[in-house]
Design a protein around this motif. Sequence first.
Motif, PDB file in Angstrom:
ATOM      1  N   ILE A 123      35.970  31.554  45.445  1.00  0.00           N
ATOM      2  CA  ILE A 123      35.289  31.866  44.182  1.00  0.00           C
ATOM      3  C   ILE A 123      33.831  32.259  44.421  1.00  0.00           C
ATOM      4  N   GLY A 124      33.274  31.769  45.523  1.00  0.00           N
ATOM      5  CA  GLY A 124      31.893  32.148  45.845  1.00  0.00           C
ATOM      6  C   GLY A 124      31.727  33.652  45.988  1.00  0.00           C
ATOM      7  N   MET A 125      32.786  34.338  46.399  1.00  0.00           N
ATOM      8  CA  MET A 125      32.691  35.804  46.516  1.00  0.00           C
ATOM      9  C   MET A 125      32.552  36.454  45.147  1.00  0.00           C
ATOM     10  N   VAL A 126      33.179  35.857  44.152  1.00  0.00           N
ATOM     11  CA  VAL A 126      33.044  36.378  42.776  1.00  0.00           C
ATOM     12  C   VAL A 126      31.616  36.099  42.285  1.00  0.00           C
ATOM     13  N   ILE A 127      31.138  34.878  42.558  1.00  0.00           N
ATOM     14  CA  ILE A 127      29.775  34.505  42.138  1.00  0.00           C
ATOM     15  C   ILE A 127      28.758  35.449  42.796  1.00  0.00           C
ATOM     16  N   ASN A 128      29.000  35.759  44.076  1.00  0.00           N
ATOM     17  CA  ASN A 128      28.073  36.642  44.826  1.00  0.00           C
ATOM     18  C   ASN A 128      28.313  38.132  44.539  1.00  0.00           C
ATOM     19  N   ARG A 129      29.243  38.412  43.666  1.00  0.00           N
ATOM     20  CA  ARG A 129      29.603  39.784  43.276  1.00  0.00           C
ATOM     21  C   ARG A 129      30.167  40.612  44.445  1.00  0.00           C
ATOM     22  N   GLY A 130      30.810  39.904  45.375  1.00  0.00           N
ATOM     23  CA  GLY A 130      31.503  40.598  46.464  1.00  0.00           C
ATOM     24  C   GLY A 130      32.970  40.812  46.122  1.00  0.00           C
ATOM     25  N   HIS A 131      33.413  40.272  44.982  1.00  0.00           N
ATOM     26  CA  HIS A 131      34.785  40.436  44.485  1.00  0.00           C
ATOM     27  C   HIS A 131      34.689  40.528  42.970  1.00  0.00           C
ATOM     28  N   PRO A 132      35.461  41.423  42.354  1.00  0.00           N
ATOM     29  CA  PRO A 132      35.305  41.604  40.899  1.00  0.00           C
ATOM     30  C   PRO A 132      35.846  40.451  40.059  1.00  0.00           C
ATOM     31  N   GLY A 133      36.638  39.535  40.655  1.00  0.00           N
ATOM     32  CA  GLY A 133      37.242  38.472  39.832  1.00  0.00           C
ATOM     33  C   GLY A 133      38.387  39.046  39.022  1.00  0.00           C
ATOM     34  N   ARG A 134      38.429  38.713  37.734  1.00  0.00           N
ATOM     35  CA  ARG A 134      39.463  39.261  36.844  1.00  0.00           C
ATOM     36  C   ARG A 134      39.226  40.768  36.678  1.00  0.00           C
ATOM     37  N   THR A 135      40.303  41.566  36.795  1.00  0.00           N
ATOM     38  CA  THR A 135      40.137  43.010  36.635  1.00  0.00           C
ATOM     39  C   THR A 135      40.932  43.567  35.452  1.00  0.00           C
ATOM     40  N   SER A 136      41.727  42.703  34.775  1.00  0.00           N
ATOM     41  CA  SER A 136      42.413  43.200  33.579  1.00  0.00           C
ATOM     42  C   SER A 136      42.648  42.049  32.611  1.00  0.00           C
ATOM     43  N   ASP A 137      42.848  42.391  31.333  1.00  0.00           N
ATOM     44  CA  ASP A 137      43.067  41.377  30.301  1.00  0.00           C
ATOM     45  C   ASP A 137      44.425  40.695  30.455  1.00  0.00           C
ATOM     46  N   ASP A 138      45.366  41.354  31.132  1.00  0.00           N
ATOM     47  CA  ASP A 138      46.720  40.801  31.264  1.00  0.00           C
ATOM     48  C   ASP A 138      46.927  39.952  32.517  1.00  0.00           C
TER      49      ASP A 138
END
Length: 321
Positions: free
Chosen positions: A270-285
Amino acid sequence: MLIVSEEACGEVVGRAEAFAAIENIFAAMARDDAYNFPVVREAIGHADALYGFKSGFDRAGLVLGVKSGGYWPGNAANGLANHQSTVLLFDPDTGQLDAVVAGNHLTALRTAASSAVSIAHLARPDARVLGMVGAGHQAAYQLRAAVEQRPFEKVVAWNYHPDMLPRLAQVAEEVGLPFEAVDRERLGQTADVIITISSSFEPLLMKGWIKPGTHIACMGTDTKGKQEVDPALVAAATLFTDEIAQSVSIGETQHAIAAGLIADTDITPIGMVINRGHPGRTSDDEITLFDGTGVGLQDLAVASVAAKLAKERGKATEVAL
Ligand code: NAD
């Protein structure tokens, strides 16, 4: 050397401080600025207890230490929390003991902060129904931290021991939310965000029950053999964790890994999402699943905040080494 009691920890560390400390340490872990050491956890053959150590070093924050403690299942009957732990913090320059910090309140706070960080970064912004699976000691902390992340309008809950649900209903009432006890299938069909925080050894939530777009924070599975969700659900979700090594060995993904349904490369810290190295959720579904296994660095992070604030506010006891 400082001694920081449970009472002092309760006075100086709240949800906001814990959230900031946990978000920060997950980010540091993903930058390789902080790392956890191998966990020791043993059944000691007495009082049915599991006892162990979690430790690590945060090079960026210069926090070194160990949490020692575990799980004593008979405690609740005697008015004590089943989880008992203490954190020792050391000076990373000299190895000298800096602080002894009571760990019970902090463990619950840091565990709740972990799922809260996942909700903040991964849940849909329009999430309105919070589903709780579990109603033990941690569940109340989880609920309070979660409802600060989205404008939830309702809590639905299920617990293996239904007689424990009224206590969780009381917490929902305290935070101003209606509460409904439901069966597990309905929980999956109604909740937008689900937190699982039980000591289950079998799947409680099946893939077919979960709505597209749901965020699930699996927080209860922290030992080999424990399990809260269907491995097919794990395989269908976009997977995040605090630490991949723990997730695949003692966390919720251990079963999908063992069944060959996923590989460790399918899981993102999850740290990659926090650091903006991963987009996290990419769709509403998309179903997002955070496997919060509980790492030693979380304990050290909140204990270090507790020691600092308790010292500043005169709430710590200073003793000579
Ligand atoms: P607790 O003993 O207070 O509550 C246990 C919960 O599990 C209750 O809701 C109980 O009804 C439920 N339960 C008991 N037996 C069950 C079964 N056979 N099937 C399904 N549910 C069952 O414990 P707690 O302090 O609330 O901790 C809950 C879980 O969270 C434990 O498994 C604990 O190890 C884990 N935990 C994880 C972290 C982490 O960082 N991930 C931190 C602390 C605790």
